[in-house]
Motif scaffolding. Structure first.
Motif, PDB file in Angstrom:
ATOM      1  N   ILE A  29       0.858  -1.183   0.000  1.00  0.00           N
ATOM      2  CA  ILE A  29       0.000   0.000   0.000  1.00  0.00           C
ATOM      3  C   ILE A  29       0.889   1.227   0.000  1.00  0.00           C
ATOM      4  O   ILE A  29       1.563   1.522   0.986  1.00  0.00           O
ATOM      5  CB  ILE A  29      -0.933   0.018   1.230  1.00  0.00           C
ATOM      6  CG1 ILE A  29      -1.783  -1.252   1.285  1.00  0.00           C
ATOM      7  CG2 ILE A  29      -1.818   1.263   1.194  1.00  0.00           C
ATOM      8  CD1 ILE A  29      -2.744  -1.414   0.137  1.00  0.00           C
ATOM      9  N   ILE A 111      -9.666  -4.284 -13.105  1.00  0.00           N
ATOM     10  CA  ILE A 111      -9.705  -3.447 -11.900  1.00  0.00           C
ATOM     11  C   ILE A 111     -10.292  -2.084 -12.233  1.00  0.00           C
ATOM     12  O   ILE A 111     -11.082  -1.521 -11.467  1.00  0.00           O
ATOM     13  CB  ILE A 111      -8.289  -3.305 -11.306  1.00  0.00           C
ATOM     14  CG1 ILE A 111      -7.789  -4.657 -10.793  1.00  0.00           C
ATOM     15  CG2 ILE A 111      -8.272  -2.273 -10.179  1.00  0.00           C
ATOM     16  CD1 ILE A 111      -6.324  -4.669 -10.410  1.00  0.00           C
ATOM     17  N   GLY A 151     -14.253  -6.282  -4.325  1.00  0.00           N
ATOM     18  CA  GLY A 151     -13.229  -7.290  -4.059  1.00  0.00           C
ATOM     19  C   GLY A 151     -13.513  -8.630  -4.705  1.00  0.00           C
ATOM     20  O   GLY A 151     -12.660  -9.176  -5.430  1.00  0.00           O
ATOM     21  N   LEU A 170      -5.841  -7.222  -1.490  1.00  0.00           N
ATOM     22  CA  LEU A 170      -7.088  -6.747  -2.090  1.00  0.00           C
ATOM     23  C   LEU A 170      -8.088  -6.345  -1.012  1.00  0.00           C
ATOM     24  O   LEU A 170      -8.718  -5.281  -1.100  1.00  0.00           O
ATOM     25  CB  LEU A 170      -7.679  -7.841  -2.987  1.00  0.00           C
ATOM     26  CG  LEU A 170      -9.004  -7.517  -3.675  1.00  0.00           C
ATOM     27  CD1 LEU A 170      -8.876  -6.275  -4.547  1.00  0.00           C
ATOM     28  CD2 LEU A 170      -9.476  -8.712  -4.520  1.00  0.00           C
ATOM     29  N   SER A 173      -6.999  -3.142   0.544  1.00  0.00           N
ATOM     30  CA  SER A 173      -7.244  -2.015  -0.363  1.00  0.00           C
ATOM     31  C   SER A 173      -8.702  -1.561  -0.293  1.00  0.00           C
ATOM     32  O   SER A 173      -8.989  -0.359  -0.234  1.00  0.00           O
ATOM     33  CB  SER A 173      -6.879  -2.404  -1.798  1.00  0.00           C
ATOM     34  OG  SER A 173      -5.520  -2.732  -1.916  1.00  0.00           O
ATOM     35  N   VAL A 174      -9.625  -2.514  -0.309  1.00  0.00           N
ATOM     36  CA  VAL A 174     -11.046  -2.172  -0.216  1.00  0.00           C
ATOM     37  C   VAL A 174     -11.343  -1.504   1.125  1.00  0.00           C
ATOM     38  O   VAL A 174     -12.071  -0.504   1.193  1.00  0.00           O
ATOM     39  CB  VAL A 174     -11.914  -3.438  -0.387  1.00  0.00           C
ATOM     40  CG1 VAL A 174     -13.390  -3.117  -0.133  1.00  0.00           C
ATOM     41  CG2 VAL A 174     -11.747  -4.009  -1.794  1.00  0.00           C
ATOM     42  N   LEU A 285      -9.428   4.857  -7.444  1.00  0.00           N
ATOM     43  CA  LEU A 285      -9.427   3.586  -6.723  1.00  0.00           C
ATOM     44  C   LEU A 285      -8.722   2.508  -7.533  1.00  0.00           C
ATOM     45  O   LEU A 285      -7.928   1.724  -6.995  1.00  0.00           O
ATOM     46  CB  LEU A 285     -10.860   3.154  -6.417  1.00  0.00           C
ATOM     47  CG  LEU A 285     -11.041   1.763  -5.802  1.00  0.00           C
ATOM     48  CD1 LEU A 285     -10.385   1.689  -4.430  1.00  0.00           C
ATOM     49  CD2 LEU A 285     -12.521   1.386  -5.708  1.00  0.00           C
ATOM     50  N   VAL A 289      -5.475   0.408  -6.245  1.00  0.00           N
ATOM     51  CA  VAL A 289      -5.545  -1.046  -6.061  1.00  0.00           C
ATOM     52  C   VAL A 289      -4.521  -1.745  -6.956  1.00  0.00           C
ATOM     53  O   VAL A 289      -3.853  -2.703  -6.527  1.00  0.00           O
ATOM     54  CB  VAL A 289      -6.967  -1.563  -6.343  1.00  0.00           C
ATOM     55  CG1 VAL A 289      -7.000  -3.089  -6.354  1.00  0.00           C
ATOM     56  CG2 VAL A 289      -7.932  -1.031  -5.292  1.00  0.00           C
ATOM     57  N   LEU A 293      -1.584  -4.129  -5.605  1.00  0.00           N
ATOM     58  CA  LEU A 293      -1.505  -5.535  -5.969  1.00  0.00           C
ATOM     59  C   LEU A 293      -0.272  -5.873  -6.792  1.00  0.00           C
ATOM     60  O   LEU A 293       0.318  -6.954  -6.628  1.00  0.00           O
ATOM     61  CB  LEU A 293      -2.763  -5.937  -6.757  1.00  0.00           C
ATOM     62  CG  LEU A 293      -4.086  -5.947  -5.982  1.00  0.00           C
ATOM     63  CD1 LEU A 293      -5.246  -6.205  -6.943  1.00  0.00           C
ATOM     64  CD2 LEU A 293      -4.071  -7.006  -4.884  1.00  0.00           C
TER      65      LEU A 293
END
Length: 343
Positions: A29, A111, A151, A170, A173-174, A285, A289, A293
């Motif tokens: 992140i 994504i 997700g 993941l 991230s959400v 977003l 993400v 990832l």
């Protein structure tokens, strides 16, 4: 875009430091991107009044069409377009893209399409004379669904495309980019409206965050293009190729939503923002993400960045088409004028 790429070229070491700055070892992140996106999303969530959903329930057709296109058509159609163009045509048949790279490009496109637009849709709605309260309600419902659906959809479709992803990243991230800002915005709004009233909240408190949102958006874009400067310069042909499925997806989903709205006799000022939500993406977003990832210089991250490049000019063309076709659209609604009035 150009300024961000110039920064990436002229200041490679500071940019590399920022791109590798994570919350913890192997968390994936990125700290600067996370902070900027949170500053961008939180003020948007402050604007959403979930109490307004009651009025939308009285005329649900526009919302149902929007949700159908956003969650049952858009991510799956993009997964197909990504597979067909990137993995099958450009990679297997023409040999323009290496196989594993093509899989990551497809993952980035998935994504990108898995989250409907949250912020820019208010601009698109304004440009098409959209119903502002209904647009807010459409965004609110999409945000609630995003908490639970983003997700699993990404995990399913990216897995089918042949790319394995760390599920814990993941989920994190959400939680970080959707759940926390959504919950924080809702709680802040509820508490302050209860204590100070709606008028104070909307005329005094919300305007404070307007420059914050703009600065955070510009900062996010600068960092995105700085991180991707080398990637874009060295893979400019890939940028052109990736734009093809993105363009098809935008026009297909906006046209489908617009046509379904007309079929079900939904008012034009509800149909246009609904169509635009289905066409545009929550690219902030998606980029965050993809970086989490796959890394800030990955093919997947580049694919989401191409979405940023395409978004504004293409969406302006969709807005133009919605406005110029208004007479044609409303010609189908004259017979059912009473239903039209309740659309």
């Amino acid at each position: 875009m150009c300024i961000g790429m110039l920064i990436g070229k002229l200041l490679p070491h500071p940019v590399a430091f920022l791109s590798n700055w994570e919350f913890a070892n192997n968390s994936h992140i990125n700290v600067p991107i996370a902070v900027l996106i949170w500053l961008m999303i939180y003020p948007m969530m402050l604007k959403i009044d979930f109490g307004g959903l009651k009025a939308v329930a009285e005329r649900p057709k526009g919302l149902l069409v929007t949700l159908f296109v956003n969650w049952l058509v858009k991510p799956f159609s993009m997964a197909f377009l990504g597979w067909f163009f990137v993995q099958f045509l450009f990679s297997q048949r023409l040999g323009w893209i290496e196989s594993e790279t093509a899989k990551q490009y497809t993952a980035g496109l998935i994504i990108l399409a898995a989250a409907p637009c949250t912020a820019m849709v208010f601009v698109w709605s304004y440009l098409t004379d959209g119903d502002a309260p209904y647009t807010l309600a459409q965004v609110a419902v999409n945000d609630l669904i995003m908490i639970f659906a983003f997700g699993p959809i990404v995990a399913l479709l990216v897995g089918v495309s042949g790319v394995s992803i760390p599920l814990q990243v993941l989920v994190l991230s959400v939680l970080l980019f959707v759940v926390i800002p959504l919950a924080s915005g809702w709680i802040t709004r509820a508490l302050l409206v209860r204590r100070k009233g709606t008028q104070w909240f909307e005329t005094t408190f919300l305007p404070v965050f307007k420059p914050v949102t703009i600065v955070a958006l510009l900062g996010t874009l600068l960092l995105i293009f700085a991180f991707q400067a080398e990637n874009i310069a060295e893979n400019w042909m890939a940028v052109v190729l990736l734009a093809i499925p993105i363009l098809i997806q935008v026009y297909f989903n906006s046209g489908l939503a617009y046509g379904l709205m007309r079929l079900f006799k939904v008012r034009h000022n509800i149909a246009t923002p609904g169509s635009l939500i289905g066409a545009s993406n929550f690219f902030e977003l998606a980029v965050a993400v993809a970086i989490a990832l796959f890394g800030p210089t990955s093919p997947a991250a580049l694919a989401t960045v191409v979405g940023v490049l395409v978004e504004v000019p293409v969406m302006l063309s969709v807005c133009r088409m919605c406005v110029s076709s208004r007479d044609w659209y409303e010609g189908n609604l004259q017979e059912g004028s009473s239903e039209f009035a309740n659309g």
